[in-house]
Design a protein around this motif. Structure first.
Motif, PDB file in Angstrom:
ATOM      1  N   HIS A   1      26.885  54.339  -1.863  1.00  0.00           N
ATOM      2  CA  HIS A   1      26.893  55.421  -2.858  1.00  0.00           C
ATOM      3  C   HIS A   1      27.411  54.917  -4.201  1.00  0.00           C
ATOM      4  O   HIS A   1      26.815  55.177  -5.243  1.00  0.00           O
ATOM      5  CB  HIS A   1      27.789  56.584  -2.396  1.00  0.00           C
TER       6      HIS A   1
ATOM      7  N   GLU B   1      29.768  54.850   1.798  1.00  0.00           N
ATOM      8  CA  GLU B   1      30.465  54.969   0.510  1.00  0.00           C
ATOM      9  C   GLU B   1      30.261  53.732  -0.355  1.00  0.00           C
ATOM     10  O   GLU B   1      30.182  53.833  -1.583  1.00  0.00           O
ATOM     11  CB  GLU B   1      31.954  55.258   0.712  1.00  0.00           C
TER      12      GLU B   1
ATOM     13  N   HIS C   1      29.633  63.353   5.946  1.00  0.00           N
ATOM     14  CA  HIS C   1      31.042  63.022   5.674  1.00  0.00           C
ATOM     15  C   HIS C   1      31.921  64.269   5.712  1.00  0.00           C
ATOM     16  O   HIS C   1      33.042  64.231   6.203  1.00  0.00           O
ATOM     17  CB  HIS C   1      31.187  62.359   4.297  1.00  0.00           C
TER      18      HIS C   1
ATOM     19  N   GLU D   1      31.502  59.419  -7.123  1.00  0.00           N
ATOM     20  CA  GLU D   1      31.581  58.442  -6.038  1.00  0.00           C
ATOM     21  C   GLU D   1      32.756  57.482  -6.200  1.00  0.00           C
ATOM     22  O   GLU D   1      33.210  56.891  -5.225  1.00  0.00           O
ATOM     23  CB  GLU D   1      30.264  57.669  -5.920  1.00  0.00           C
TER      24      GLU D   1
ATOM     25  N   ASP E   1      35.338  59.395  -4.406  1.00  0.00           N
ATOM     26  CA  ASP E   1      34.994  59.421  -2.987  1.00  0.00           C
ATOM     27  C   ASP E   1      35.328  58.061  -2.341  1.00  0.00           C
ATOM     28  O   ASP E   1      35.985  57.988  -1.295  1.00  0.00           O
ATOM     29  CB  ASP E   1      33.480  59.712  -2.866  1.00  0.00           C
TER      30      ASP E   1
END
Ligand SMILES: [Fe+2]
Ligand SMILES: [Fe+2]
Length: 204
Positions: A154, A151, A55, A115, A118
Motif C-alpha cells: 500500500h 501494508e 485489515h 498509508e 497505516d
C-alpha cells in the motif's frame, strides 16, 4: 532474556488509532478510486480497498480477543478520524476544480498520507508483538503477520505511483506502472532500489 512489560494504556491507544486508520482508509480508498484516471491504478486501489476491509476485520478480531470495546472513542482516535475525513475532503475539493488528472495526483498523495500512518501503526504493532510477552503478543503477532505485506504494498507502491504521475505531469519521461509495482516491492530497501532503477527502465 527478561521482557519488560510495555505501557498498557499506550498500547491500547495505538490499537484504537490503528482501527480508526483502517476504517477511515475505506473512505479514503472509495474516494481515491473515483479519482483514478489510470486504469492500472484504479485496479490497484480497488484491491487495496478490499485489503483494508480485511485489515479492519483482523483488528476487530484482535479487539475481541483482548476484550477491548471497538466502539470506544479515545481522543487520539478522534484525531485520526479527523485526518481521514480531511483527506477525503481534499480529494473532493480537487474533483470539484474540474481537472481529472490533477485530482488523480491529489488522490495519490492522500493515499500516501493515509498509508504512512497505516504502515507506521502496523510496524509498531509488530514491535509490541516482538517485545511484549503473553497472550497479547501472540494475538498481535498473528494479526501483524496477516497484514504486514499488504501494508508494504500500500505504502511503497502508491508512493511510486504518486512520484511517476507527478513526473509525467511535469512533462518528463515517467515509468508507468511505477518500478515499485513492476519489481513487486515489499520493503523500504526494495522501494529505494526500485526508485534507483527507474533510469534503467526508461532505457537510459
Ligand atoms: Fe491497512
Ligand atoms: Fe494500508
Amino acid at each position: 532474556m527478561k521482557r519488560k512489560a510495555g505501557n498498557a494504556p499506550q498500547i491500547e491507544e495505538l490499537l484504537y488509532q490503528a482501527l480508526e486508520t483502517e476504517i477511515g482508509g475505506l473512505n479514503v480508498y472509495e474516494t481515491a478510486v473515483s479519482c483514478a484516471v489510470n486504469e492500472d491504478l484504479k485496479k490497484e486501489w480497488l484491491e487495496y480497498l478490499e485489503e483494508t476491509r480485511t485489515h479492519r476485520r483482523v483488528l476487530l478480531t484482535v479487539f475481541e480477543q483482548l476484550g477491548l470495546d471497538p466502539e470506544r472513542q479515545p481522543p487520539g482516535r478522534e484525531v485520526v478520524r479527523h485526518i481521514g475525513e480531511s483527506l477525503v475532503k481534499a480529494m473532493k475539493m480537487a474533483v470539484a476544480a474540474g481537472d481529472p488528472d490533477a485530482a488523480q495526483l491529489v488522490a495519490a498523495e492522500c493515499v500516501v498520507l493515509a498509508e504512512t500512518k497505516d504502515h507506521a501503526n502496523w510496524t509498531l504493532i509488530g514491535v509490541i508483538a516482538d517485545q511484549q510477552g503473553g497472550v497479547e503478543a501472540k494475538v498481535l503477532k498473528q494479526a501483524y503477520d496477516a497484514v504486514v505485506t499488504d501494508e508494504e504494498h500500500h505504502l511503497y507502491h502508491t508512493k511510486g505511483w504518486s512520484r511517476e504521475l507527478w513526473i509525467e505531469a511535469l512533462g518528463f519521461p515517467a515509468v508507468l506502472p511505477p518500478p515499485e509495482e513492476v519489481k513487486q516491492v515489499e520493503s523500504a530497501i526494495g522501494a529505494s532500489r526500485a526508485e534507483q532503477a527507474r533510469d534503467k527502465m526508461l532505457g537510459h
